[in-house]
Design a protein around this motif. Structure first.
Motif, PDB file in Angstrom:
ATOM      1  N   GLY A 122     -41.970 -67.414 -21.375  1.00 24.18           N
ATOM      2  CA  GLY A 122     -41.425 -68.745 -21.134  1.00 24.18           C
ATOM      3  C   GLY A 122     -41.272 -69.542 -22.409  1.00 24.18           C
ATOM      4  O   GLY A 122     -40.262 -70.230 -22.619  1.00 24.18           O
ATOM      5  N   ARG A 123     -42.270 -69.465 -23.287  1.00 21.66           N
ATOM      6  CA  ARG A 123     -42.220 -70.222 -24.536  1.00 21.66           C
ATOM      7  C   ARG A 123     -41.082 -69.741 -25.426  1.00 21.66           C
ATOM      8  O   ARG A 123     -40.346 -70.545 -26.013  1.00 21.66           O
ATOM      9  CB  ARG A 123     -43.557 -70.092 -25.270  1.00 21.66           C
ATOM     10  N   LEU A 124     -40.917 -68.424 -25.530  1.00 21.87           N
ATOM     11  CA  LEU A 124     -39.887 -67.874 -26.411  1.00 21.87           C
ATOM     12  C   LEU A 124     -38.482 -68.190 -25.914  1.00 21.87           C
ATOM     13  O   LEU A 124     -37.575 -68.466 -26.703  1.00 21.87           O
ATOM     14  CB  LEU A 124     -40.076 -66.366 -26.562  1.00 21.87           C
ATOM     15  N   VAL A 125     -38.300 -68.162 -24.608  1.00 18.71           N
ATOM     16  CA  VAL A 125     -36.985 -68.492 -24.049  1.00 18.71           C
ATOM     17  C   VAL A 125     -36.724 -69.991 -24.179  1.00 18.71           C
ATOM     18  O   VAL A 125     -35.646 -70.411 -24.620  1.00 18.71           O
ATOM     19  CB  VAL A 125     -36.896 -68.040 -22.582  1.00 18.71           C
ATOM     20  N   ARG A 126     -37.699 -70.780 -23.810  1.00 21.25           N
ATOM     21  CA  ARG A 126     -37.527 -72.239 -23.777  1.00 21.25           C
ATOM     22  C   ARG A 126     -37.418 -72.844 -25.183  1.00 21.25           C
ATOM     23  O   ARG A 126     -36.523 -73.657 -25.457  1.00 21.25           O
ATOM     24  CB  ARG A 126     -38.709 -72.862 -23.039  1.00 21.25           C
ATOM     25  N   ASP A 127     -38.318 -72.447 -26.066  1.00 22.94           N
ATOM     26  CA  ASP A 127     -38.414 -73.113 -27.369  1.00 22.94           C
ATOM     27  C   ASP A 127     -37.643 -72.408 -28.485  1.00 22.94           C
ATOM     28  O   ASP A 127     -37.344 -73.031 -29.508  1.00 22.94           O
ATOM     29  CB  ASP A 127     -39.887 -73.219 -27.795  1.00 22.94           C
ATOM     30  N   PHE A 128     -37.322 -71.126 -28.293  1.00 26.67           N
ATOM     31  CA  PHE A 128     -36.695 -70.366 -29.368  1.00 26.67           C
ATOM     32  C   PHE A 128     -35.356 -69.740 -28.982  1.00 26.67           C
ATOM     33  O   PHE A 128     -34.733 -69.078 -29.801  1.00 26.67           O
ATOM     34  CB  PHE A 128     -37.652 -69.272 -29.861  1.00 26.67           C
ATOM     35  N   GLY A 129     -34.925 -69.930 -27.746  1.00 27.40           N
ATOM     36  CA  GLY A 129     -33.614 -69.431 -27.352  1.00 27.40           C
ATOM     37  C   GLY A 129     -33.508 -67.933 -27.224  1.00 27.40           C
ATOM     38  O   GLY A 129     -32.403 -67.362 -27.302  1.00 27.40           O
ATOM     39  N   VAL A 130     -34.639 -67.247 -27.010  1.00 24.46           N
ATOM     40  CA  VAL A 130     -34.628 -65.792 -26.848  1.00 24.46           C
ATOM     41  C   VAL A 130     -33.880 -65.421 -25.569  1.00 24.46           C
ATOM     42  O   VAL A 130     -34.064 -66.051 -24.522  1.00 24.46           O
ATOM     43  CB  VAL A 130     -36.070 -65.247 -26.844  1.00 24.46           C
ATOM     44  N   ARG A 131     -33.027 -64.400 -25.648  1.00 24.83           N
ATOM     45  CA  ARG A 131     -32.157 -64.019 -24.529  1.00 24.83           C
ATOM     46  C   ARG A 131     -32.652 -62.814 -23.735  1.00 24.83           C
ATOM     47  O   ARG A 131     -32.148 -62.542 -22.647  1.00 24.83           O
ATOM     48  CB  ARG A 131     -30.748 -63.710 -25.052  1.00 24.83           C
ATOM     49  N   GLY A 132     -33.603 -62.047 -24.292  1.00 21.82           N
ATOM     50  CA  GLY A 132     -34.057 -60.850 -23.593  1.00 21.82           C
ATOM     51  C   GLY A 132     -35.293 -60.271 -24.254  1.00 21.82           C
ATOM     52  O   GLY A 132     -35.762 -60.761 -25.292  1.00 21.82           O
ATOM     53  N   PHE A 133     -35.823 -59.196 -23.641  1.00 19.52           N
ATOM     54  CA  PHE A 133     -37.082 -58.608 -24.075  1.00 19.52           C
ATOM     55  C   PHE A 133     -36.983 -57.087 -24.084  1.00 19.52           C
ATOM     56  O   PHE A 133     -36.485 -56.490 -23.138  1.00 19.52           O
ATOM     57  CB  PHE A 133     -38.226 -59.071 -23.160  1.00 19.52           C
ATOM     58  N   LYS A 134     -37.477 -56.490 -25.182  1.00 17.84           N
ATOM     59  CA  LYS A 134     -37.401 -55.043 -25.366  1.00 17.84           C
ATOM     60  C   LYS A 134     -38.729 -54.375 -25.028  1.00 17.84           C
ATOM     61  O   LYS A 134     -39.786 -54.805 -25.490  1.00 17.84           O
ATOM     62  CB  LYS A 134     -37.026 -54.723 -26.822  1.00 17.84           C
ATOM     63  N   PHE A 135     -38.644 -53.300 -24.239  1.00 17.06           N
ATOM     64  CA  PHE A 135     -39.809 -52.477 -23.925  1.00 17.06           C
ATOM     65  C   PHE A 135     -39.545 -51.052 -24.414  1.00 17.06           C
ATOM     66  O   PHE A 135     -38.429 -50.541 -24.302  1.00 17.06           O
ATOM     67  CB  PHE A 135     -40.075 -52.458 -22.413  1.00 17.06           C
ATOM     68  N   HIS A 136     -40.596 -50.425 -24.957  1.00 16.46           N
ATOM     69  CA  HIS A 136     -40.516 -49.027 -25.367  1.00 16.46           C
ATOM     70  C   HIS A 136     -41.679 -48.301 -24.700  1.00 16.46           C
ATOM     71  O   HIS A 136     -42.768 -48.200 -25.275  1.00 16.46           O
ATOM     72  CB  HIS A 136     -40.590 -48.898 -26.891  1.00 16.46           C
ATOM     73  N   PRO A 137     -41.475 -47.808 -23.472  1.00 12.21           N
ATOM     74  CA  PRO A 137     -42.602 -47.238 -22.723  1.00 12.21           C
ATOM     75  C   PRO A 137     -43.367 -46.143 -23.458  1.00 12.21           C
ATOM     76  O   PRO A 137     -44.600 -46.090 -23.367  1.00 12.21           O
ATOM     77  CB  PRO A 137     -41.933 -46.707 -21.454  1.00 12.21           C
ATOM     78  N   SER A 138     -42.670 -45.280 -24.198  1.00 13.92           N
ATOM     79  CA  SER A 138     -43.379 -44.187 -24.878  1.00 13.92           C
ATOM     80  C   SER A 138     -44.274 -44.713 -25.992  1.00 13.92           C
ATOM     81  O   SER A 138     -45.418 -44.272 -26.150  1.00 13.92           O
ATOM     82  CB  SER A 138     -42.377 -43.175 -25.439  1.00 13.92           C
ATOM     83  N   VAL A 139     -43.778 -45.639 -26.788  1.00 12.44           N
ATOM     84  CA  VAL A 139     -44.569 -46.188 -27.887  1.00 12.44           C
ATOM     85  C   VAL A 139     -45.640 -47.140 -27.363  1.00 12.44           C
ATOM     86  O   VAL A 139     -46.770 -47.184 -27.878  1.00 12.44           O
ATOM     87  CB  VAL A 139     -43.655 -46.888 -28.916  1.00 12.44           C
ATOM     88  N   GLN A 140     -45.309 -47.909 -26.320  1.00 14.57           N
ATOM     89  CA  GLN A 140     -46.272 -48.852 -25.747  1.00 14.57           C
ATOM     90  C   GLN A 140     -47.229 -48.193 -24.760  1.00 14.57           C
ATOM     91  O   GLN A 140     -48.178 -48.833 -24.299  1.00 14.57           O
ATOM     92  CB  GLN A 140     -45.523 -49.999 -25.063  1.00 14.57           C
ATOM     93  N   ALA A 141     -46.962 -46.924 -24.435  1.00 11.97           N
ATOM     94  CA  ALA A 141     -47.860 -46.120 -23.584  1.00 11.97           C
ATOM     95  C   ALA A 141     -48.073 -46.737 -22.205  1.00 11.97           C
ATOM     96  O   ALA A 141     -49.201 -46.995 -21.775  1.00 11.97           O
ATOM     97  CB  ALA A 141     -49.190 -45.875 -24.284  1.00 11.97           C
ATOM     98  N   PHE A 142     -46.959 -46.995 -21.499  1.00 17.85           N
ATOM     99  CA  PHE A 142     -47.068 -47.486 -20.121  1.00 17.85           C
ATOM    100  C   PHE A 142     -45.870 -47.003 -19.313  1.00 17.85           C
ATOM    101  O   PHE A 142     -44.797 -46.747 -19.854  1.00 17.85           O
ATOM    102  CB  PHE A 142     -47.145 -49.020 -20.095  1.00 17.85           C
ATOM    103  N   TYR A 143     -46.090 -46.846 -18.024  1.00 21.20           N
ATOM    104  CA  TYR A 143     -44.987 -46.547 -17.118  1.00 21.20           C
ATOM    105  C   TYR A 143     -44.287 -47.858 -16.758  1.00 21.20           C
ATOM    106  O   TYR A 143     -44.962 -48.832 -16.395  1.00 21.20           O
ATOM    107  CB  TYR A 143     -45.490 -45.870 -15.846  1.00 21.20           C
ATOM    108  N   PRO A 144     -42.960 -47.922 -16.838  1.00 20.78           N
ATOM    109  CA  PRO A 144     -42.275 -49.182 -16.524  1.00 20.78           C
ATOM    110  C   PRO A 144     -42.600 -49.746 -15.153  1.00 20.78           C
ATOM    111  O   PRO A 144     -42.569 -50.965 -14.964  1.00 20.78           O
ATOM    112  CB  PRO A 144     -40.797 -48.796 -16.633  1.00 20.78           C
ATOM    113  N   ASN A 145     -42.903 -48.869 -14.180  1.00 20.11           N
ATOM    114  CA  ASN A 145     -43.197 -49.361 -12.836  1.00 20.11           C
ATOM    115  C   ASN A 145     -44.682 -49.582 -12.593  1.00 20.11           C
ATOM    116  O   ASN A 145     -45.105 -49.790 -11.445  1.00 20.11           O
ATOM    117  CB  ASN A 145     -42.630 -48.409 -11.779  1.00 20.11           C
TER     118      ASN A 145
END
Length: 294
Positions: free
Chosen positions: A116-139
């Protein structure tokens, strides 16, 4: 608010990386960085353009670009390039840079507040996930608190899919596991968050058919073509890009690992219909990001 003049640009690269912060640090360990540079045959000295250099590079080519980092600090122990730096560079170069961010899913509710802060205060349009590097299943339900915040903020989610060059060739692949990046896991996310636009990044080897199935079935799911030279695209990906997914396939490179010059040269040789090329290169992304209306 973006200052991008859609009529003045030739393309929107939806997949570029900020790989160095203003303090000179990157988001990967030296082992993973060296392995990926070898995998992508990156020329010495070309791996780490600054954000200002990225803006100048794309401005020279009359292109806009989505820029993000990858926050995988919990798995790698290396802090990411700050999201705020990317957003500030976008504010300084609004004609070129579209700011995205990355938040490690391991950050849970604290990460959701950051959305919320990044979108509201910094105009961020989206978010990147890298499941293999972040070691999580997207679901994995533990990540849903982040998706809820992204959907509420009206932002886009980008997921790496398929094999990754990060860690390729390092002993044990640098400890990175490919299983997390099967695009079929994103089908659950798309079903549970129908208001969140999703980009599945890359030709999804060895799960290309799964990616095509998800993108065909879920209306908010797109595919970007980054990370591979177009001459290596699977034939079914080219077929779908020309037909059923012609409005949902996006130009992306993986810069600086793959340059738009090389990508576009090989793309010109693909049997893509004349009326589809501008959709892939610019129009589909422009609609997704709200620069063009249907």
């Amino acid at each position: 608010m973006t200052g991008i003049d859609i009529d003045a640009i030739t393309a929107i690269d939806v997949h570029t990386h900020a790989e160095v912060s203003s303090r000179g640090h990157g988001s990967l360990s030296s082992e993973l960085e060296a392995a990926s540079s070898t995998y992508f045959k990156v020329e010495e000295g070309h791996r780490k353009p600054t954000l200002a250099e990225i803006a100048a590079y794309y401005r020279e080519r009359r292109m806009a670009c989505v820029v993000f980092t990858v926050d995988a600090e919990a798995a790698t122990g290396v802090p990411a390039v700050p999201n705020e730096e990317i957003a500030e560079a976008a504010a300084e170069n609004p004609d070129v840079i579209i700011p995205f961010a990355s938040i490690d899913p391991a950050k849970g509710r604290a990460g959701a507040r950051e959305v919320g802060r990044l979108v509201r205060d910094f105009g961020v349009r989206g978010f990147k996930f890298h499941p293999s590097v972040q070691a999580f299943y997207p679901n994995d339900r533990s990540a849903y608190v982040l998706y809820e915040a992204i959907e509420e903020a009206g932002a886009v989610a980008v997921f790496h899919t398929g094999q990754t060059g990060i860690g390729a060739g390092a002993p044990g692949g640098g400890g990175i596991r490919l299983k997390y990046s099967n695009p079929l896991y994103i089908d659950d996310v798309a079903a549970d968050f129908p208001g969140m636009p999703i980009i599945m990044a890359h030709p999804s080897f060895p799960w290309q058919d799964e990616a095509l199935s998800v993108a065909t079935h879920k209306p908010q799911v797109h595919i970007d073509l980054s990370g591979w030279s177009p001459k290596y695209f699977p034939p079914q990906l080219v077929q779908y890009a020309n037909s059923l997914l012609k409005d949902k396939v996006l130009f992306g490179t993986d810069y600086p690992l793959l340059t738009p010059d090389r990508w576009l040269k090989d793309f010109a040789a693909l049997p893509i219909k004349d009326e589809v090329r501008p959709k892939i290169l610019k129009e589909n992304a422009a609609r997704l990001f709200g620069f063009l209306k249907d």
